[in-house]
Design a protein around this motif. Structure first.
Motif, mmCIF file in Angstrom:
data_model
loop_
_atom_site.group_PDB
_atom_site.id
_atom_site.type_symbol
_atom_site.label_atom_id
_atom_site.label_comp_id
_atom_site.label_asym_id
_atom_site.label_seq_id
_atom_site.Cartn_x
_atom_site.Cartn_y
_atom_site.Cartn_z
ATOM 1 N N PHE A 179 0.847 -1.195 0.000
ATOM 2 C CA PHE A 179 0.000 0.000 0.000
ATOM 3 C C PHE A 179 0.881 1.242 0.000
ATOM 4 O O PHE A 179 1.802 1.367 0.811
ATOM 5 C CB PHE A 179 -0.896 -0.025 1.235
ATOM 6 C CG PHE A 179 -1.727 1.214 1.403
ATOM 7 C CD1 PHE A 179 -2.948 1.329 0.757
ATOM 8 C CD2 PHE A 179 -1.283 2.259 2.190
ATOM 9 C CE1 PHE A 179 -3.718 2.472 0.902
ATOM 10 C CE2 PHE A 179 -2.046 3.398 2.342
ATOM 11 C CZ PHE A 179 -3.268 3.508 1.696
ATOM 12 N N THR A 180 0.618 2.155 -0.904
ATOM 13 C CA THR A 180 1.321 3.434 -0.951
ATOM 14 C C THR A 180 0.280 4.529 -0.862
ATOM 15 O O THR A 180 -0.531 4.706 -1.782
ATOM 16 C CB THR A 180 2.130 3.580 -2.246
ATOM 17 O OG1 THR A 180 3.008 2.456 -2.364
ATOM 18 C CG2 THR A 180 2.954 4.848 -2.222
ATOM 19 N N ALA A 181 0.300 5.285 0.227
ATOM 20 C CA ALA A 181 -0.759 6.268 0.475
ATOM 21 C C ALA A 181 -0.860 7.295 -0.635
ATOM 22 O O ALA A 181 -1.956 7.659 -1.068
ATOM 23 C CB ALA A 181 -0.515 6.953 1.822
ATOM 24 N N GLN A 182 0.287 7.771 -1.124
ATOM 25 C CA GLN A 182 0.245 8.846 -2.100
ATOM 26 C C GLN A 182 -0.352 8.400 -3.438
ATOM 27 O O GLN A 182 -0.763 9.239 -4.241
ATOM 28 C CB GLN A 182 1.647 9.387 -2.342
ATOM 29 C CG GLN A 182 2.568 8.424 -3.074
ATOM 30 C CD GLN A 182 3.989 8.938 -3.147
ATOM 31 O OE1 GLN A 182 4.537 9.398 -2.159
ATOM 32 N NE2 GLN A 182 4.588 8.879 -4.321
ATOM 33 N N ASN A 183 -0.405 7.089 -3.689
ATOM 34 C CA ASN A 183 -0.946 6.605 -4.949
ATOM 35 C C ASN A 183 -2.433 6.264 -4.879
ATOM 36 O O ASN A 183 -2.995 5.780 -5.866
ATOM 37 C CB ASN A 183 -0.164 5.365 -5.409
ATOM 38 C CG ASN A 183 1.250 5.713 -5.823
ATOM 39 O OD1 ASN A 183 1.533 6.849 -6.179
ATOM 40 N ND2 ASN A 183 2.144 4.744 -5.764
ATOM 41 N N GLN A 184 -3.063 6.499 -3.755
ATOM 42 C CA GLN A 184 -4.482 6.208 -3.646
ATOM 43 C C GLN A 184 -5.307 7.326 -4.288
ATOM 44 O O GLN A 184 -4.902 8.488 -4.298
ATOM 45 C CB GLN A 184 -4.876 6.031 -2.179
ATOM 46 C CG GLN A 184 -4.087 4.942 -1.465
ATOM 47 C CD GLN A 184 -4.049 3.645 -2.252
ATOM 48 O OE1 GLN A 184 -5.077 3.065 -2.555
ATOM 49 N NE2 GLN A 184 -2.841 3.183 -2.579
ATOM 50 N N PRO A 185 -6.467 6.986 -4.835
ATOM 51 C CA PRO A 185 -7.306 8.005 -5.479
ATOM 52 C C PRO A 185 -7.581 9.186 -4.554
ATOM 53 O O PRO A 185 -7.894 9.001 -3.372
ATOM 54 C CB PRO A 185 -8.598 7.233 -5.795
ATOM 55 C CG PRO A 185 -8.166 5.806 -5.911
ATOM 56 C CD PRO A 185 -7.062 5.643 -4.915
ATOM 57 N N THR A 186 -7.427 10.376 -5.071
ATOM 58 C CA THR A 186 -7.674 11.682 -4.421
ATOM 59 C C THR A 186 -6.615 12.072 -3.403
ATOM 60 O O THR A 186 -6.640 13.204 -2.908
ATOM 61 C CB THR A 186 -9.056 11.754 -3.732
ATOM 62 O OG1 THR A 186 -9.037 11.015 -2.497
ATOM 63 C CG2 THR A 186 -10.166 11.248 -4.638
ATOM 64 N N ALA A 187 -5.674 11.176 -3.047
ATOM 65 C CA ALA A 187 -4.751 11.470 -1.945
ATOM 66 C C ALA A 187 -3.916 12.707 -2.225
ATOM 67 O O ALA A 187 -3.856 13.645 -1.411
ATOM 68 C CB ALA A 187 -3.854 10.266 -1.674
ATOM 69 N N LYS B 50 -5.743 -0.945 -16.685
ATOM 70 C CA LYS B 50 -7.015 -1.418 -16.185
ATOM 71 C C LYS B 50 -7.714 -2.335 -17.189
ATOM 72 O O LYS B 50 -8.436 -3.243 -16.797
ATOM 73 C CB LYS B 50 -7.922 -0.237 -15.825
ATOM 74 C CG LYS B 50 -7.418 0.572 -14.633
ATOM 75 C CD LYS B 50 -8.422 1.612 -14.217
ATOM 76 C CE LYS B 50 -7.923 2.402 -13.009
ATOM 77 N NZ LYS B 50 -7.741 1.562 -11.801
ATOM 78 N N ALA C 229 -5.473 -6.250 -9.269
ATOM 79 C CA ALA C 229 -4.751 -5.202 -8.541
ATOM 80 C C ALA C 229 -3.247 -5.431 -8.612
ATOM 81 O O ALA C 229 -2.460 -4.494 -8.795
ATOM 82 C CB ALA C 229 -5.221 -5.156 -7.089
ATOM 83 N N SER D 33 -0.462 -2.985 -10.559
ATOM 84 C CA SER D 33 0.716 -2.419 -9.885
ATOM 85 C C SER D 33 1.976 -2.617 -10.715
ATOM 86 O O SER D 33 2.964 -1.906 -10.536
ATOM 87 C CB SER D 33 0.895 -3.062 -8.506
ATOM 88 O OG SER D 33 1.389 -4.391 -8.602
#
Length: 615
Positions: free
Chosen positions: A124-132, A483, A474, A478
Motif C-alpha cells: 500500500f502506498t498512500a500517495q498513490n491512492q485516489p484523491t490522496a 485497467k 490489482a 501495480s
C-alpha cells in the motif's frame, strides 16, 4: 538481491589532497547508502534518485593508503551502483577515478513475503491512492490562492497504458480551470525525457506513445509542451539537467501567461500530412525561422509504414516548411513516425530555438477494420507465469517485433520473484493477463489428482474466485498500470460449487479466454469464452495449418503454451515454437499478430462500427 551489501576499496591519496576539503562523487546508488572514509561517515542518502555528492572534511584523508567503505541497501529489484555516472574524488585540481574493482560482502538478505514489495510489485502506498495527492496538496491551494497558470510534470507511471493519457490530461486541464474559475488559464506540461537504452531499429515504445499522448493533449487552447527529449539520461528516470526544463517552461509562460505573443516557444510541432505517391508530406506549426537539423546533418529517426504498420527507417528531407518522407521499402505509405523510441539518440529536427521537435505519429489506418485490415488474427498466449516465458519467449517475440499475452498466476514463483522483468515486458507492449491468484481448477474432473484441496475450484464459492480475480487484477495493475485486461480460465474451468462464475467476473475484463481448440470467425466469436488451441509437442506441427485455415476463413486463431523449451510438464520445444513465429513473420501481410486485449477490442470496435453503419 534485496538487502545490504558492503563495498570496500583502498586508494592512494597524494599529499596535495590531504588537509583540505575533497569533493566525493559517487554517481547514483540504488536504493540508499552510507559512505565512510577511514571510518568517518561522510555521506548518507536514503533513496535512489539524488546524485551522491559528498564532502570529505579536511583532515579525514591521509597521505598514501586510505579506505572507502560504502553500505548499500536495496529495497526491491536491481540495486547497486548506476552505470555511466561520475565516480571520482577531486581537490586542488587533482582527480582520483573510483571506477573499477571493489571488494564486497553481503551483509543482509531480505526475503520479501508475497506482494510485500519485492521488485516493487505490491504493498500500500498512500500517495498513490485516489484523491490522496489532490486533497493533500492541490485542494488547499485551490481554496486560498489565485494563480497565473499551472505547470505539470508527470507521466512515467502512466506508460503502461499510454493512449488514454491524452484524455486524462484534457480532463485535468479542464478541471483545474474550472476550480480556479479561469477558463483560459495557461497550462504548460513537460514531456517525458529520453530514457532507457537506445534501439537501432524501429520499435514499439510505450514511452514514445505516452510522449505522443502528451503532445496531443497540448493541442488544447492555452496549453504548451516543454519537449526535453535531448535532456534525459539513458540510466536515470530523473535526469539532472533541470535548467533545460526550466528554460523551456519559462519560454512558454512568457507567451501564454505574460503576453509575449510573437515568441516561438517550442521546436516544430507536427500538424498535418498529405500523401503524394510513395511520399508522405508533413506540415508543421511553430516553424519559427525555418525547419532545420540540430547538428547540420540529414534528418534522422523518421520511420514509415504502409497499412501493415511495419515501420522501417525512412528518408526524410526538408522542403521549405514541410518534410517529405519516403522509403523504397514502402510503396503505399500510410504512417510516419518521428523519434518513436524510448531513447531516440540522434533525432535532430528543430528550428531556430534549438528545442527538439516532439515525437509524433502521422497517419490514419486500419485500426477499426476487422483484423486491422488483414485476413486473419493470431494471438499468442502463455499460461502460468513461468521463468521460461521471460527467458525464452519474450526475447523470441521481441526479435520479431511481435507481442504476446502472458496469463499470470500471481502466486507463481516467477510472478513473485521477477516483477521488474514482467514490468519490462509490459513496457515493450506485451499484455499481462489474469490467470487468478492461486490457479484453482475443478478437482472433480478426471486427471486432477495433482490439485490440493485448497485449490479445488469445485469446492470454491463464487465469492472466493471473484476475490482472487480482483486481487490479481490489482497485482497486475501495480506492474503495468493498466485497467483494460483479459482473463484465462484456469484449466478451462468456469464453475465453482455454486455454478458458473462467468457472469460474476465478465465485467472486469475485455475478454475471457477458454480452451476449446478451434478458430473463431467474427460471427461466432464469444468474448466471454474465446476458443483457443492448447499447444504442446504432440500438436505443435499443426500450428501452421491452423493459421492457414484462419487466413482462408478470415478468422481469429488463439493458441496457448505452457512450457516453451522446458519449464513445465506440458512443453513445446523452443525450435517448434520459434518455427511458428517465423511462419507468422513470413505472412505478416496476411496475419495480424497481436495481444488478446487488442484483438478483443478490435472485435468490439468492428461490431460497433458495423452496427452504426447499419450493415
Amino acid at each position: 538481491m534485496d538487502g545490504v551489501v558492503w563495498f570496500r576499496r583502498e586508494i592512494d591519496v597524494p599529499k596535495e589532497m590531504v588537509n583540505t576539503e575533497v569533493k566525493l562523487y559517487m554517481g547514483r546508488i540504488v536504493d540508499s547508502d552510507h559512505v565512510y572514509v577511514n571510518g568517518t561517515q561522510v555521506g548518507n542518502i536514503t533513496y535512489q534518485y539524488p546524485p551522491r555528492r559528498y564532502i570529505i572534511p579536511s583532515g579525514v584523508l591521509k597521505p598514501d593508503k586510505n579506505t572507502i567503505v560504502i553500505r548499500v541497501q536495496n529495497n526491491g529489484g536491481k540495486g547497486g551502483f548506476v552505470p555511466d555516472k561520475p565516480y571520482y574524488m577531486t581537490a586542488n585540481g587533482m582527480e582520483i577515478d573510483l571506477k573499477g574493482t571493489w571488494q564486497y560482502k553481503v551483509g543482509q538478505v531480505i526475503v520479501r513475503p508475497p506482494f510485500g514489495g519485492g521488485g516493487g510489485g505490491g504493498g500500500f502506498t498512500a500517495q498513490n491512492q485516489p484523491t490522496a495527492l489532490f486533497n493533500a496538496m492541490s485542494a488547499p491551494i485551490v481554496a486560498q490562492t489565485s494563480i497565473k497558470g499551472m505547470l505539470w510534470y508527470q507521466g512515467e507511471s502512466n506508460t503502461g497504458n499510454p493512449v488514454i493519457y491524452k484524455d486524462y490530461m484534457e480532463a485535468l486541464v479542464n478541471d483545474y480551470r474550472r476550480m480556479f474559475n479561469k477558463p483560459n488559464m495557461p497550462v504548460i506540461g513537460v514531456q517525458l525525457a529520453n530514457f532507457m537504452e537506445q534501439d537501432f531499429v524501429p520499435v514499439e515504445s510505450n514511452w514514445a506513445a505516452l510522449q505522443h499522448s502528451q503532445f496531443l493533449a497540448t493541442k488544447m487552447p492555452g496549453t504548451a509542451l516543454a519537449v526535453i527529449s535531448d535532456a534525459g539520461e539513458w540510466n536515470d528516470i530523473h535526469p539532472l539537467n533541470k535548467k533545460a526544463v526550466g528554460d523551456r517552461l519559462a519560454l512558454a509562460a512568457r507567451k501564454l501567461a505574460y503576453g509575449e505573443t510573437n515568441l516561438t516557444i517550442s521546436g516544430p510541432r507536427y500538424s498535418s500530412y498529405t500523401i503524394e505517391g510513395n511520399k508522405m508530406i508533413l506540415s508543421f506549426d511553430e516553424v519559427g525561422k525555418g525547419l532545420k537539423t540540430s547538428d547540420g546533418e540529414p534528418l534522422k529517426y523518421f520511420s514509415i509504414a504502409g497499412d501493415d504498420r511495419k515501420f522501417v527507417w525512412a528518408d526524410a528531407k526538408i522542403v521549405g516548411d514541410k518534410i517529405e518522407v519516403s522509403s523504397p521499402e514502402v510503396s503505399k505509405p500510410l504512417f510516419v513516425r518521428y523519434a518513436w523510441a524510448n531513447n531516440p539518440v540522434g533525432a535532430n529536427l528543430t528550428n531556430d530555438t534549438g528545442i527538439p521537435a516532439s515525437v509524433f505519429e502521422a497517419g490514419v489506418g486500419n485500426e477499426k477494420k476487422l483484423w486491422h485490415g488483414k485476413k486473419a488474427t493470431v494471438v499468442l498466449t502463455y499460461d502460468d507465469a513461468l521463468d521460461v516465458h521471460l527467458d525464452n519467449v519474450v526475447p523470441a517475440l521481441n526479435r520479431l517485433s511481435f507481442l504476446g499475452t502472458f496469463y499470470m498466476t500471481a502466486s507463481a514463483p516467477a510472478s513473485e520473484n521477477r516483477i521488474n522483468d514482467w514490468r519490462r515486458a509490459a513496457q515493450r507492449g506485451h499484455e499481462l493477463g489474469n490467470h487468478t491468484l492461486y490457479h484453482p481448477c475443478d478437482g472433480s474432473k478426471p486427471g486432477r489428482s495433482w490439485l490440493t484441496p485448497l485449490n479445488d475450484l469445485s469446492k470454491y464459492t463464487t465469492e472466493q474466485i471473484v476475490r482472487e480475480v480482483k486481487m490479481t487484477n490489482a497485482y497486475l495493475e501495480s506492474i503495468d498500470g493498466k485497467k483494460d485486461r483479459t482473463f484465462a480460465y484456469t484449466c478451462g474451468d468456469t464453475e465453482t460449487a455454486e455454478g458458473s462464475f462467468i457472469n460474476a467476473i465478465k465485467d472486469e475484463f475485455v475478454a475471457l479466454r477458454g480452451v476449446r481448440g478451434q478458430n473463431s470467425t467474427i460471427d461466432n466469436v464469444n468474448l466471454e469464452n474465446v476458443d483457443c488451441y492448447s499447444i504442446d509437442n504432440s500438436n505443435a506441427d499443426k500450428l501452421q495449418s491452423w493459421a492457414e485455415k484462419a487466413i482462408e476463413d478470415n478468422a481469429l486463431m488463439v493458441v496457448f503454451f505452457h512450457g516453451v523449451g522446458g519449464g513445465h510438464s506440458i512443453n513445446t520445444d523452443l525450435d517448434k515454437h520459434n518455427a511458428f513465429l517465423k511462419f507468422l513473420k513470413d505472412h505478416e501481410d496476411e496475419i495480424w499478430v497481436t495481444t488478446m486485449v487488442d484483438a478483443a477490442q478490435n472485435i468490439i470496435d468492428y461490431k460497433s462500427s458495423v452496427k452504426k453503419d447499419g450493415k
